[in-house]
Design an enzyme around this catalytic site. Structure first.
Site, PDB file in Angstrom:
ATOM      1  N   GLU A  54       0.838  -1.198   0.000  1.00 27.32           N
ATOM      2  CA  GLU A  54       0.000   0.000   0.000  1.00 27.32           C
ATOM      3  C   GLU A  54       0.880   1.258   0.000  1.00 27.32           C
ATOM      4  O   GLU A  54       1.843   1.361   0.763  1.00 27.32           O
ATOM      5  CB  GLU A  54      -0.876  -0.048   1.259  1.00 27.32           C
TER       6      GLU A  54
ATOM      7  N   LYS B 280      -9.176   2.428  -2.086  1.00 25.77           N
ATOM      8  CA  LYS B 280      -9.456   1.721  -0.840  1.00 25.77           C
ATOM      9  C   LYS B 280     -10.871   2.047  -0.368  1.00 25.77           C
ATOM     10  O   LYS B 280     -11.319   3.194  -0.432  1.00 25.77           O
ATOM     11  CB  LYS B 280      -8.432   2.146   0.216  1.00 25.77           C
TER      12      LYS B 280
ATOM     13  N   CYS C  77      -5.570  -3.393   2.300  1.00 26.71           N
ATOM     14  CA  CYS C  77      -5.356  -3.461   3.743  1.00 26.71           C
ATOM     15  C   CYS C  77      -6.627  -3.626   4.573  1.00 26.71           C
ATOM     16  O   CYS C  77      -7.171  -4.719   4.661  1.00 26.71           O
ATOM     17  CB  CYS C  77      -4.577  -2.232   4.200  1.00 26.71           C
TER      18      CYS C  77
ATOM     19  N   GLY D  31      -2.091 -58.153  10.418  1.00 32.04           N
ATOM     20  CA  GLY D  31      -1.760 -57.037   9.544  1.00 32.04           C
ATOM     21  C   GLY D  31      -2.274 -55.720  10.095  1.00 32.04           C
ATOM     22  O   GLY D  31      -2.959 -55.669  11.116  1.00 32.04           O
TER      23      GLY D  31
END
Length: 641
Positions: free
Chosen positions: A46, A115, A168, A358
């Site tokens: 950013e 943003k 962000c 087994g």
């Protein structure tokens, strides 16, 4: 072929706060490095062109003009490159300032993403300088002499994938913009961040990214500011993180003083398969009405030879370290709970288990013992039946008897030799011909013995076959294929031995532990062919059907991921390059697909049993497939490898 992989990078450049020329040079350098390594999309932190911590300098006209000049230099000096770069910078427009991501390629600005959520609490004061995307009505902006689309709802379409961007704090919102972008087609999400450090914050951040990438069934590339940002009040560690559908693919070194370019490959093909299968994702896309995305076409990126840097675990069902113990404990608990419910519901008086010495029968027995202990029932009501046949060795027989005795269950021994000999006479089969008739007759005789003992004791036959055997059809139809409840039916072979070992090392007496550990070391065999002259196991399963570690690898990527044979082969040859050559892998891949398709009829009538992991092939669970489906396309592709 790129097999659906898109190579991406998260860059953490060195910065000098408010020195746009220096920052642009560092960004340009990392773009060129990434291009040389075949990266198709690279993201930067950013506000990386100016530095995130400029504070009130964001109001300075000189800083804003120099930021645009820095962008012009980056565009000009990378115009010959195919790579797409996403970088952060402030953009002034019509009296407001935007904290934005700018997408560039081949000398062009493709779009600008402002943003949406601006933090304005504690150490953050972004509303002091910036305006949110939701408060801007314009859908385009002039930048570097180009009029380009702008908005938080931009989707960038490439030939290989579609990606979206958030910045962000957007990720920390209750409904991040990336959720809307993913529903409208974004397969990779990029986050340009300036996330600062604090005690415990990094783990929370990684959890948040993991959750969002999983919720969106998407790749998620996160890059945040590092060394060079102001430390007046906070410190930035430089996080480069690449996730795919909840899993971490690659990460940077935190608190590095040097620039970093973290590179990884996002398997977009796998993401598309997951989205198609996940009906909830499709339903959410149909019912949610987010703001309609604006689609931006990118320039064509010339295909480069795929240099896969991702590492693939050769044992995808078996986690490493402490996670293995946690996995074993959880699986064992699921098995115990499933069996307990079935025993209580049916009011069974006993549990009958065929004990061969087994791994599979041992695990089933241990599940029974723990179940009876938790229910407060006597272990004597567990009837362990050892049924020596023509191929039974002293080692497995001794281990079977010793284990049953040390666990304190009821022991019964029923030799099947005479019954099978008589059966061979009845059907006129030469006992010296050790063919499928010879083998399957023994398996069916053992199942008949178990079923009849269960009837005698008002009990329930507990199945022992595992997921890998069922996938390959390595079971006798109406023999060991059948039971009244199969506790191991979704446990892969590569995990069975770890489960047995985990039980041995947790809450087991010394005698039982010693026997269990020897069983873990015993070669896997159905013991239907007589032993060699030294009394050792002659019939080794993995010599006949192939290594289970390969088959479990094939099974995981075929069923869990939906990959085609060529992609599975591509991954296997790289994962097992130091263990098997390509011809060997191809041979067993062919066996896997041939057997998987041909043996579906056995899986179509499986007994009930609990699903414990990400894969089940129960016809009532994860896998519904016609028994007569053609394997031609898959085998043809294997043959062409």
């Amino acid at each position: 072929m790129n097999y659906g992989y898109v190579k991406v990078a998260a860059a953490v450049p060195r910065v000098k706060v408010a020195d746009c020329k220096f920052n642009a040079g560092e960004i340009e350098k990392e773009i060129i490095i990434a291009e040389g390594k075949g990266v198709q999309i690279i993201a930067f932190p950013e506000l990386c062109v100016t530095g995130y911590t400029c504070g009130d300098l964001f109001a300075q006209q000189l800083l804003l003009e120099e930021a645009e000049m820095g962008l012009i230099h980056i565009i000009s000096n990378t115009r010959q490159l195919d790579i797409i770069a996403i970088l952060g910078m402030p953009i002034a427009m019509n009296g407001v300032l935007l904290n934005a991501a700018v997408v560039i390629q081949k000398g062009k600005v493709l779009g600008v993403v402002p943003k949406t959520y601006l933090p304005n609490y504690k150490e953050f004061y972004e509303k002091r300088w910036f305006t949110s995307a939701v408060d801007v009505s314009e859908t385009s902006v002039r930048l570097c002499g180009q009029l380009v689309p702008m908005g938080a709802n931009l989707l960038f379409e490439m030939a290989d994938t579609t990606f979206g961007i958030e910045i962000c704090e957007d990720l920390w919102a209750p409904i991040p913009p990336s959720s809307s972008l993913a529903l409208q087609g974004a397969e990779i999400l990029f986050n340009l961040s300036a996330d600062n450090e604090g005690i415990g914050k990094h783990n929370y951040l990684r959890s948040l990214i993991s959750q969002q990438s999983a919720r969106c069934i998407a790749g998620y590339v996160f890059c945040s500011c590092g060394f060079g940002e102001s430390t007046t009040d906070v410190v930035f560690a430089g996080n480069g993180l690449i996730y795919e559908n909840g899993s971490l693919i690659e990460h940077s070194k935190r608190f590095s003083f040097e620039e970093q370019v973290v590179i990884g490959e996002i398997d977009v093909e796998h993401l598309r398969i997951e989205r198609r299968v996940n009906t909830t994702f499709v339903a959410c896309r149909a019912h949610c009405t987010p703001e309609e995305a604006v689609r931006v076409s990118t320039e064509y990126v010339n295909s480069k030879e795929l240099n896969l840097t991702r590492r693939f675990d050769p044992h995808p069902f078996v986690p490493q370290g402490t996670a293995l113990n946690e996995r074993c404990e959880e699986i064992f608990s699921i098995q115990v709970s499933g069996l307990a419910q079935r025993l209580v519901h049916t009011r069974a008086k006993s549990a009958v288990v065929g004990i061969s010495g087994g791994l599979d029968s041992t695990l089933a027995l241990l599940v029974c013992v723990k179940t009876f202990d938790k229910l407060g029932w006597s272990r004597k009501d567990i009837i362990g039946v050892t049924m020596p046949g023509f191929g039974t060795t002293d080692r497995t027989h001794t281990n079977a008897v010793d284990l049953m005795n040390s666990l304190g269950i009821t022991v019964r021994e029923v030799s099947i030799k005479e019954a099978c000999t008589q059966h061979f006479k009845d059907i006129d089969h030469d006992i010296n011909v050790h063919d499928v008739v010879y083998e399957n007759a023994q398996a069916r005789e053992r199942t008949q013995v178990l079923m009849d003992i269960a009837n005698q004791t008002w009990g329930m036959v507990i199945g022992t076959g595992d997921l890998s055997e069922l996938a390959l059809g390595w079971a006798t139809y109406n023999g060991d294929h059948m039971s009244m409840y199969g506790v191991n039916g979704s446990v892969p072979k590569t995990l069975v031995k770890h489960l047995v070992k985990w039980v041995a090392e947790n809450d087991m007496d010394a005698a039982s532990r010693a026997t269990l550990l020897d069983i873990v070391d015993t070669p896997i065999s159905p013991e239907l062919i007589p032993a060699d002259e030294n009394g050792n196991i002659k019939q080794i399963t993995e010599d006949l059907v192939g290594p289970y570690e390969l088959h479990d690898f094939f099974l995981y990527y075929f069923l869990r991921c939906g990959f085609r044979p060529s992609k599975i082969f591509f991954l296997a040859t790289r994962t097992f390059k130091d263990m098997y050559d390509e011809e060997t892998i191809k041979k067993w891949l062919q066996v896997f697909f041939r057997r998987f398709f041909n043996q579906q009829f056995k899986r179509s009538c499986l007994p009930d049993g609990p699903k414990v992991g990400s894969i089940s092939i129960s016809p009532r669970g994860d896998w519904r497939m016609p028994s007569d489906a053609s394997s031609e396309m898959w085998l043809r592709e294997v043959e062409s490898l």
